[in-house]
Write a protein that holds these residues in place. Structure first.
Motif, PDB file in Angstrom:
ATOM      1  N   VAL A  38       6.965  -3.082   2.039  1.00  0.00           N
ATOM      2  CA  VAL A  38       5.999  -3.603   2.605  1.00  0.00           C
ATOM      3  C   VAL A  38       4.873  -3.572   1.530  1.00  0.00           C
ATOM      4  O   VAL A  38       4.186  -4.535   1.281  1.00  0.00           O
ATOM      5  CB  VAL A  38       5.532  -3.266   3.844  1.00  0.00           C
ATOM      6  CG1 VAL A  38       4.126  -3.706   4.262  1.00  0.00           C
ATOM      7  CG2 VAL A  38       6.524  -3.489   5.032  1.00  0.00           C
ATOM      8  N   LEU A  39       4.465  -2.308   1.150  1.00  0.00           N
ATOM      9  CA  LEU A  39       3.391  -2.138   0.071  1.00  0.00           C
ATOM     10  C   LEU A  39       3.740  -2.727  -0.988  1.00  0.00           C
ATOM     11  O   LEU A  39       2.503  -3.294  -1.767  1.00  0.00           O
ATOM     12  CB  LEU A  39       3.378  -0.620  -0.013  1.00  0.00           C
ATOM     13  CG  LEU A  39       2.863   0.109   1.099  1.00  0.00           C
ATOM     14  CD1 LEU A  39       2.927   1.726   0.634  1.00  0.00           C
ATOM     15  CD2 LEU A  39       1.682   0.024   1.569  1.00  0.00           C
ATOM     16  N   ALA A  40       5.023  -3.065  -1.539  1.00  0.00           N
ATOM     17  CA  ALA A  40       5.183  -3.815  -3.076  1.00  0.00           C
ATOM     18  C   ALA A  40       4.934  -5.196  -2.686  1.00  0.00           C
ATOM     19  O   ALA A  40       4.169  -6.069  -3.378  1.00  0.00           O
ATOM     20  CB  ALA A  40       6.690  -3.535  -3.421  1.00  0.00           C
ATOM     21  N   TRP A  41       5.120  -5.634  -1.366  1.00  0.00           N
ATOM     22  CA  TRP A  41       4.850  -7.349  -1.065  1.00  0.00           C
ATOM     23  C   TRP A  41       3.156  -7.471  -1.182  1.00  0.00           C
ATOM     24  O   TRP A  41       3.073  -8.511  -1.335  1.00  0.00           O
ATOM     25  CB  TRP A  41       5.597  -7.633   0.345  1.00  0.00           C
ATOM     26  CG  TRP A  41       5.159  -8.913   0.704  1.00  0.00           C
ATOM     27  CD1 TRP A  41       5.780 -10.002   0.063  1.00  0.00           C
ATOM     28  CD2 TRP A  41       4.381  -9.289   1.653  1.00  0.00           C
ATOM     29  NE1 TRP A  41       5.497 -10.989   0.822  1.00  0.00           N
ATOM     30  CE2 TRP A  41       4.436 -10.686   1.885  1.00  0.00           C
ATOM     31  CE3 TRP A  41       3.726  -8.698   2.669  1.00  0.00           C
ATOM     32  CZ2 TRP A  41       3.737 -11.385   2.730  1.00  0.00           C
ATOM     33  CZ3 TRP A  41       2.980  -9.384   3.678  1.00  0.00           C
ATOM     34  CH2 TRP A  41       3.058 -10.803   3.806  1.00  0.00           C
ATOM     35  N   LEU A  42       2.826  -6.435  -0.503  1.00  0.00           N
ATOM     36  CA  LEU A  42       1.154  -6.669  -0.556  1.00  0.00           C
ATOM     37  C   LEU A  42       0.386  -6.390  -1.887  1.00  0.00           C
ATOM     38  O   LEU A  42      -0.639  -6.573  -1.837  1.00  0.00           O
ATOM     39  CB  LEU A  42       0.371  -5.518   0.788  1.00  0.00           C
ATOM     40  CG  LEU A  42       1.146  -5.622   1.980  1.00  0.00           C
ATOM     41  CD1 LEU A  42       0.455  -4.519   3.172  1.00  0.00           C
ATOM     42  CD2 LEU A  42       0.379  -7.163   2.604  1.00  0.00           C
ATOM     43  N   GLY A  43       1.240  -5.725  -2.697  1.00  0.00           N
ATOM     44  CA  GLY A  43       0.622  -5.478  -4.130  1.00  0.00           C
ATOM     45  C   GLY A  43       0.006  -4.269  -4.224  1.00  0.00           C
ATOM     46  O   GLY A  43      -0.691  -3.978  -5.174  1.00  0.00           O
ATOM     47  N   ILE A  44       0.029  -3.464  -3.541  1.00  0.00           N
ATOM     48  CA  ILE A  44      -0.655  -1.940  -3.127  1.00  0.00           C
ATOM     49  C   ILE A  44       0.173  -0.815  -4.220  1.00  0.00           C
ATOM     50  O   ILE A  44      -0.237  -0.315  -4.950  1.00  0.00           O
ATOM     51  CB  ILE A  44      -0.636  -1.408  -1.824  1.00  0.00           C
ATOM     52  CG1 ILE A  44      -1.487  -2.384  -1.019  1.00  0.00           C
ATOM     53  CG2 ILE A  44      -1.234   0.114  -1.937  1.00  0.00           C
ATOM     54  CD1 ILE A  44      -1.319  -1.722   0.546  1.00  0.00           C
ATOM     55  N   ILE A  45       1.443  -1.252  -4.373  1.00  0.00           N
ATOM     56  CA  ILE A  45       2.383  -0.400  -5.317  1.00  0.00           C
ATOM     57  C   ILE A  45       3.030  -1.343  -6.104  1.00  0.00           C
ATOM     58  O   ILE A  45       3.320  -2.471  -5.601  1.00  0.00           O
ATOM     59  CB  ILE A  45       3.170   0.592  -4.771  1.00  0.00           C
ATOM     60  CG1 ILE A  45       4.164   0.183  -3.805  1.00  0.00           C
ATOM     61  CG2 ILE A  45       2.291   1.633  -3.809  1.00  0.00           C
ATOM     62  CD1 ILE A  45       5.117   1.122  -3.222  1.00  0.00           C
ATOM     63  N   VAL A  46       3.336  -0.897  -7.318  1.00  0.00           N
ATOM     64  CA  VAL A  46       4.247  -1.887  -8.116  1.00  0.00           C
ATOM     65  C   VAL A  46       5.339  -1.037  -8.753  1.00  0.00           C
ATOM     66  O   VAL A  46       5.406   0.412  -8.810  1.00  0.00           O
ATOM     67  CB  VAL A  46       3.334  -2.567  -9.274  1.00  0.00           C
ATOM     68  CG1 VAL A  46       2.389  -3.275  -8.820  1.00  0.00           C
ATOM     69  CG2 VAL A  46       2.705  -1.197 -10.127  1.00  0.00           C
TER      70      VAL A  46
END
Length: 269
Positions: free
Chosen positions: A260-268
């Motif tokens: 979820v966080l990768a999809w939102l761009g918060i983590i890479v």
């Protein structure tokens, strides 16, 4: 009192060590923990030491079925001391045996859990995982070597040495347990800290507004604390485990949260 010296051979001591490895958690429960495992481990020794004296065998069984909980490897020290005491004093030494177990199982667990779980297993496990991620079969072999060394060499050696030195060993190590526990705790925390920094990777993403892009990882965290994301994740996992979240459930939480966080761009990645 059992005055006849029976003498335990190397083969018998190794067999007792194997019994502890195989049966230590038999009937494990929150009332007596590893008590039944300790009793089953000691049964051959009880039969040898007390022979046809049914009352002494019953007494020994009752004593060895009392609460016991100790780190798997260092529990062999207690087993060895126990065997030496009962061989020397017979049923009259059962109270001494009980006191040895009560006084040593806590401190030895503190040392053992720190040394083997937090240091040795972490080191071997990290090497194994690193090699396995590279597709190297040696990673699996290294992990098995650590298990075999404990089972085939360390545990039998500990019970033999403790049996040779007997109750003198308990007296010699009792004054050093606190120092050993403190040293083990410091070493364990150092190793875990290093492992968190090298094996856990969390990189934050960037935000863009009005043609300007701000990269949180390179322009902020790298300048202050490059592994801040790793520290946050480890702290969160530690907190959740303290809240009784099961390790298996925690793995799924991390997987879903990462997606979820990768999809939102918060983590890479």
């Amino acid at each position: 009192m059992n005055k006849e010296k029976t003498g335990f051979t190397k083969k018998e001591l190794n067999a007792i060590s194997w019994r502890w490895t195989l049966y230590r958690c038999i009937c494990f429960n929150y009332e007596k923990m590893e008590a039944q495992g300790y009793l089953v481990t000691m049964l051959p020794a009880i039969n040898k030491l007390y022979g046809g004296n049914e009352e002494e065998r019953k007494l020994a069984c009752r004593v060895h079925n009392e609460f016991f909980n100790c780190e798997t490897n260092l529990a062999n020290l207690i087993l060895g001391i126990d065997l030496a005491i009962e061989e020397e004093y017979g049923s009259e030494g059962l109270d001494m045996s009980r006191n040895v177990k009560t006084s040593l199982m806590g401190p030895l667990s503190g040392i053992g859990d720190t040394l083997f779980t937090s240091v040795i297993m972490v080191i071997f496990g990290s090497i194994a995982v690193t090699l396995a991620l590279q597709g190297n079969l040696i990673g699996w072999v290294i992990w098995q070597i650590e298990i075999l060394l404990e089972t085939l060499w360390l545990r039998p050696w500990l019970i033999r040495e403790a049996y040779k030195k007997g109750v003198d060993l308990a007296g010699n190590i009792s004054g050093k347990l606190k120092a050993l526990t403190d040293c083990g705790s410091i070493l364990g925390l150092t190793v875990i800290g290093a492992m968190c920094a090298t094996m856990v990777t969390v990189k934050f993403g960037s935000v863009a507004f009005e043609g300007f892009t701000f990269d949180f990882q390179t322009q902020f965290f790298d300048a202050i604390m490059p592994k801040a994301g790793s520290a946050m994740l480890v702290a969160l996992c530690y907190w959740l485990l303290g809240k009784k979240v099961k390790a298996g459930n925690l793995i799924w939480i991390i997987i879903v949260a990462s997606i979820v966080l990768a999809w939102l761009g918060i983590i890479v990645y």
